[in-house]
Design a protein around this motif. Structure first.
Motif, PDB file in Angstrom:
ATOM      1  N   ASP A 122       0.808  -1.211   0.000  1.00 53.20           N
ATOM      2  CA  ASP A 122       0.000   0.000   0.000  1.00 53.20           C
ATOM      3  C   ASP A 122       0.850   1.273   0.000  1.00 53.20           C
ATOM      4  OD1 ASP A 122       0.992  -0.483   2.514  1.00 53.20           O
ATOM      5  OD2 ASP A 122      -0.867  -0.035   3.574  1.00 53.20           O
TER       6      ASP A 122
ATOM      7  N   ASP B  95      -9.404  -5.273  -4.036  1.00 53.71           N
ATOM      8  CA  ASP B  95      -8.481  -5.934  -3.117  1.00 53.71           C
ATOM      9  C   ASP B  95      -7.879  -4.990  -2.080  1.00 53.71           C
ATOM     10  OD1 ASP B  95      -6.831  -4.585  -4.868  1.00 53.71           O
ATOM     11  OD2 ASP B  95      -5.638  -6.329  -5.446  1.00 53.71           O
TER      12      ASP B  95
ATOM     13  N   GLY C 164      -2.953  -9.943   3.241  1.00 54.02           N
ATOM     14  CA  GLY C 164      -4.275  -9.443   3.593  1.00 54.02           C
ATOM     15  C   GLY C 164      -4.442  -9.258   5.081  1.00 54.02           C
TER      16      GLY C 164
ATOM     17  N   ARG D 130      -7.230  -6.433   6.014  1.00 50.82           N
ATOM     18  CA  ARG D 130      -8.332  -6.507   5.057  1.00 50.82           C
ATOM     19  C   ARG D 130      -9.260  -7.664   5.412  1.00 50.82           C
ATOM     20  NH1 ARG D 130      -4.257  -5.710  -0.126  1.00 50.82           N
ATOM     21  NH2 ARG D 130      -3.968  -3.457   0.138  1.00 50.82           N
TER      22      ARG D 130
ATOM     23  N   LEU E  74      -9.913  -3.749   0.018  1.00 52.86           N
ATOM     24  CA  LEU E  74     -10.821  -4.062   1.127  1.00 52.86           C
ATOM     25  C   LEU E  74     -10.893  -5.550   1.436  1.00 52.86           C
ATOM     26  CD1 LEU E  74     -13.860  -1.718   0.308  1.00 52.86           C
ATOM     27  CD2 LEU E  74     -12.037  -1.340   1.988  1.00 52.86           C
ATOM     28  N   TYR E  75     -10.805  -6.412   0.400  1.00 53.65           N
ATOM     29  CA  TYR E  75     -11.073  -7.834   0.573  1.00 53.65           C
ATOM     30  C   TYR E  75      -9.922  -8.676   0.005  1.00 53.65           C
ATOM     31  CZ  TYR E  75     -15.682  -5.732   1.031  1.00 53.65           C
ATOM     32  OH  TYR E  75     -16.731  -4.934   1.413  1.00 53.65           O
ATOM     33  N   THR E  76      -9.431  -9.593   0.812  1.00 54.87           N
ATOM     34  CA  THR E  76      -8.298 -10.426   0.413  1.00 54.87           C
ATOM     35  C   THR E  76      -8.632 -11.323  -0.765  1.00 54.87           C
ATOM     36  OG1 THR E  76      -7.400 -10.390   2.653  1.00 54.87           O
ATOM     37  CG2 THR E  76      -6.680 -12.177   1.222  1.00 54.87           C
TER      38      THR E  76
END
Length: 212
Positions: free
Chosen positions: A66, A164, A142, A147, A166-168
């Motif tokens: 990130d 991705d 994640g 996440r 937010l969600y793995t």
């Protein structure tokens, strides 16, 4: 010219002090990429010394997923590797070849590999994002980024764009399952197909468990 064994020992010692590691980009990851790189180099006829040096040093500089500098990491790794490679006795042509392979391994950098050695290292690194080890690394990242595992209403992105951040599980649909089409060598492509199928089987099993 430095031998392969001497190169590998020097890289291992150097990386302990110089590489910033995280859970998915550690010395174990480097070891797997080196192993696959040497295997693909043998199968494809690439220069093993160039391939091995680039594989050991490809994540010398590693920014988090990130981090806005993420796409710059492979360029910075190549730059940082140069003095070390000079100390080992590599000439300028070999250093350029190693640096090119380091730069182009990165998915984020989006630089096309021009040499067989660079293609081998890129394929080897991408293989480590697929199969059982790819699933494990995806889950580790994640979790570290806090996440959620999946979006409850549409876990497998059937009616929405994958996110991705937010969600793995969305990372499979955002990137991982598309990697198979990006492989540069025949040997790498065959292994990528096998590992990608394993990931699809995992997702099928996950779907059956969370829908029970």
């Amino acid at each position: 010219m430095i031998t392969l064994d001497t190169l590998e020992q020097a890289c291992k010692v150097y990386l302990v002090d110089e590489m910033e590691q995280d859970s998915a980009h550690d010395l174990a990851h480097l070891g797997r990429v080196v192993h696959q790189s040497k295997k693909l180099a043998l199968q494809e006829g690439a220069d093993a010394l160039i391939v091995t040096a680039a594989a050991w040093l490809h994540d010398l500089v590693n920014y988090p997923k990130d981090d806005p500098k993420r796409a710059q990491a492979s360029f910075d790794s190549a730059t940082k590797a140069e003095p070390f490679l000079k100390r080992l006795g590599f000439d300028s042509a070999d250093i350029c070849a190693i640096q090119h392979a380091i730069v182009t391994h990165s998915y984020s950098a989006q630089v096309t590999p021009r040499t067989l050695e660079a293609k081998v290292v890129q394929d080897a690194d991408r293989l480590d994002a697929l199969g059982a080890i790819g699933i494990a690394r995806c889950m580790m990242v994640g979790g570290r980024l806090d996440r959620s595992l999946y979006e409850a209403l549409d876990p497998f992105c059937q009616e929405r764009e994958p996110n991705d951040l937010l969600y793995t599980i969305d990372h499979f649909y955002k990137k991982l399952l598309s990697l198979e089409s990006t492989f540069q060598t025949l040997s790498g492509r065959k292994e990528a197909q096998r590992r990608s199928q394993f990931m699809r089987t995992f997702l099928d099993q996950l779907a059956s468990e969370i829908s029970e």
